[in-house]
Design a protein around this motif. Structure first.
Motif, short mmCIF file in Angstrom:
data_model
loop_
_atom_site.label_atom_id
_atom_site.label_comp_id
_atom_site.label_asym_id
_atom_site.label_seq_id
_atom_site.Cartn_x
_atom_site.Cartn_y
_atom_site.Cartn_z
N THR A 1 0.81 -1.22 0.00
CA THR A 1 0.00 0.00 0.00
C THR A 1 0.84 1.27 0.00
N THR A 2 2.13 1.19 0.36
CA THR A 2 2.98 2.38 0.36
C THR A 2 3.70 2.58 -0.97
N LEU A 3 3.61 1.60 -1.87
CA LEU A 3 4.23 1.75 -3.19
C LEU A 3 3.37 2.66 -4.04
N ALA A 4 3.91 3.84 -4.40
CA ALA A 4 3.12 4.84 -5.11
C ALA A 4 3.49 4.98 -6.57
N CYS A 5 4.73 4.64 -6.94
CA CYS A 5 5.20 4.93 -8.29
C CYS A 5 6.20 3.89 -8.73
N LEU A 6 6.15 3.54 -10.01
CA LEU A 6 7.13 2.65 -10.63
C LEU A 6 7.77 3.37 -11.82
N GLN A 7 9.08 3.27 -11.91
CA GLN A 7 9.83 3.91 -12.98
C GLN A 7 10.32 2.86 -13.96
N ALA A 8 10.01 3.04 -15.24
CA ALA A 8 10.53 2.16 -16.29
C ALA A 8 11.85 2.73 -16.81
N PRO A 9 12.78 1.88 -17.22
CA PRO A 9 14.05 2.40 -17.76
C PRO A 9 13.85 3.06 -19.12
#
Length: 462
Positions: free
Chosen positions: A177-185
């Motif tokens: 629940t604390t994961l807000a964002c994912l970055q792709a390379p």
């Protein structure tokens, strides 16, 4: 900042020589930390996850709705390529919407979209005139109309891996629940000039060495300006993007950390075109460095909550980058000039050699340069990037250009802090081709980038 300036002035009056000596060792320690960070990042292995294969995943089960937001301004020529890339995304159309945010007076780009009938899941949004005229302001306007559970940001020239949305949705579904964002390379390809090759190498260092290392250490990192995947409820809860920050991505990643949220990384890349000439690169880099300076000033205000992880990420990911950009060329010039003068003096009068720089300065210069080159070589391997040893050895010249851009950034920060230097984009030949009759998506016919794990065939550094 006023308190810091007053304290600095007071210390100068009290003991100028002691203060200057302390500042010297503070700067020396900071730059040495930058060199050691790169070496440490080379040792830290990024977490390996099995790449998502959409052909073996359940096609439509339990997938959240997704909003893709692309802010464009004066990008008429790239519209056909952009539409092909967006159509190639492998995601159920009934759970996907793609929003193109255009400035209301950008009639040229709007006309370009009108030439291509859009499917039901795509629509154009007009951003009303206002201040400041920046990408984050346009993104905030589109965010108000986005309906997806998840949101991803792309740039006009981006060509994301067709499975990228599915991979992000799969990671978010793990329930943190604390994961807000994912970055792709990000993978800049398509340029052959010195600037383009160095730009691609720099991105490989950033997205295949430094950011994975910070992520492995559970530290926040500055986001890239594109291919950021968000939980929409969290993004709205923190107020979206700072419309006045010209690197809204770096600011947002650190703001998430300040508020107790986490950022992560996925593996499916996004292809984009690098700037090929210094005329395009310097304004873009000026904007980035100015935005990093803005981000540092904002996140070190006295009313900013003290979060050790966020402050350490700010120092490692933002402050050191700005300091290196500002100081590399002047420091290199000082060291090289002193070595030349020392050599000439030794020839003329060996009994009285000059000592303009200390052994500590020389150690910093050579270790810093060597660590940067080692990081480039490793990053090229990880990213499958085609580089030659001449590119690695020529990197210091590129780093010196960073100092030129940093000089412009300092001036702009004072004279026009919210000015947005527009980067011009042109269509390229590696576009993803949407041949749906052959499957959920197909790949570029001429350059098969997405079929192999290392989609850029690498040589010379192997």
């Amino acid at each position: 900042m006023a308190i810091i300036a007053l304290a600095f002035g007071g210390l100068c009056l009290w003991s100028a020589s002691g203060l200057l000596k302390g500042l010297y060792w503070l700067c020396w320690a900071s730059f040495m930390s930058n060199a050691l960070l790169r070496l440490a990042a080379c040792i830290i292995r990024p977490a390996k996850e099995a790449p998502l294969d959409p052909m073996t995943e359940a096609v439509n089960e339990n997938l959240p709705s997704y909003s893709v937001i692309i802010a464009l301004y004066k990008e008429a020529s790239i519209v056909p390529q952009l539409l092909r890339a967006m159509r190639a995304l492998d995601y159920p159309r009934d759970r996907l919407e793609i929003l193109f945010a255009l400035e209301a007076d950008d009639t040229e780009t709007l006309t370009a979209f009108q030439r291509h009938p859009l499917p039901a899941f795509m629509r154009v949004i007009a951003v009303p005139q206002g201040f400041p005229r920046t990408k984050p302001r346009a993104l905030n306007h589109a965010l108000e109309q986005a309906r997806g559970d998840l949101i991803v940001i792309y740039d006009a020239e981006d060509q994301p891996h067709p499975a990228q949305l599915r991979e992000a949705a799969k990671v978010f579904a793990k329930g943190d629940t604390t994961l807000a964002c994912l970055q792709a390379p990000l993978r800049p390809i398509g340029g052959s000039s010195f600037i383009a090759r160095q730009f691609a190498a720099e991105y490989a260092v950033q997205f295949d060495v430094l950011l994975p290392a910070l992520h492995a250490l559970h530290l926040p990192f500055p986001l890239g300006g594109t291919s950021n995947h968000f939980k929409s409820d969290i993004l709205r809860a923190i107020g979206g993007w700072d419309a006045f920050n010209v690197t809204e991505d770096a600011d947002l990643g650190l703001r998430l950390a300040q508020l107790g949220y986490k950022t992560g990384m996925i593996t499916s890349p996004t292809l984009e075109t690098p700037p090929s000439l210094s005329q395009a690169w310097i304004p873009q880099r000026t904007r980035w460095i100015k935005g990093y300076m803005q981000t540092f000033l904002v996140h070190t205000r006295l009313n900013t909550p003290f979060q050790p992880r966020a402050w350490l990420g700010l120092f490692l990911g933002v402050a050191l980058s700005v300091a290196a950009a500002v100081c590399y060329a002047p420091f290199s010039l000082l060291v090289i000039t002193s070595l030349l003068l020392t050599g000439l003096q030794t020839i003329g009068d060996a009994a009285h050699p000059l000592h303009i720089v200390s052994i500590h300065d020389l150690a910093l210069f050579f270790l810093g340069t060597l660590s940067g080159m080692i990081t480039i070589a490793l990053a090229a391997r990880r990213a499958g990037l085609r580089l030659k040893w001449g590119d690695v050895l020529g990197a210091p010249a590129y780093w010196c250009l960073q100092s030129v851009a940093a000089g412009f950034a300092v001036w702009q920060l004072i004279a026009k802090p919210f000015h947005w230097d527009k980067t011009e984009h042109t269509p390229v030949t590696f576009a993803v081709q949407p041949l749906y009759e052959d499957g959920p998506y197909a790949y570029g016919l001429e350059h098969d980038h997405y079929r192999q794990p290392n989609h850029l065939a690498h040589q010379s550094l192997g």
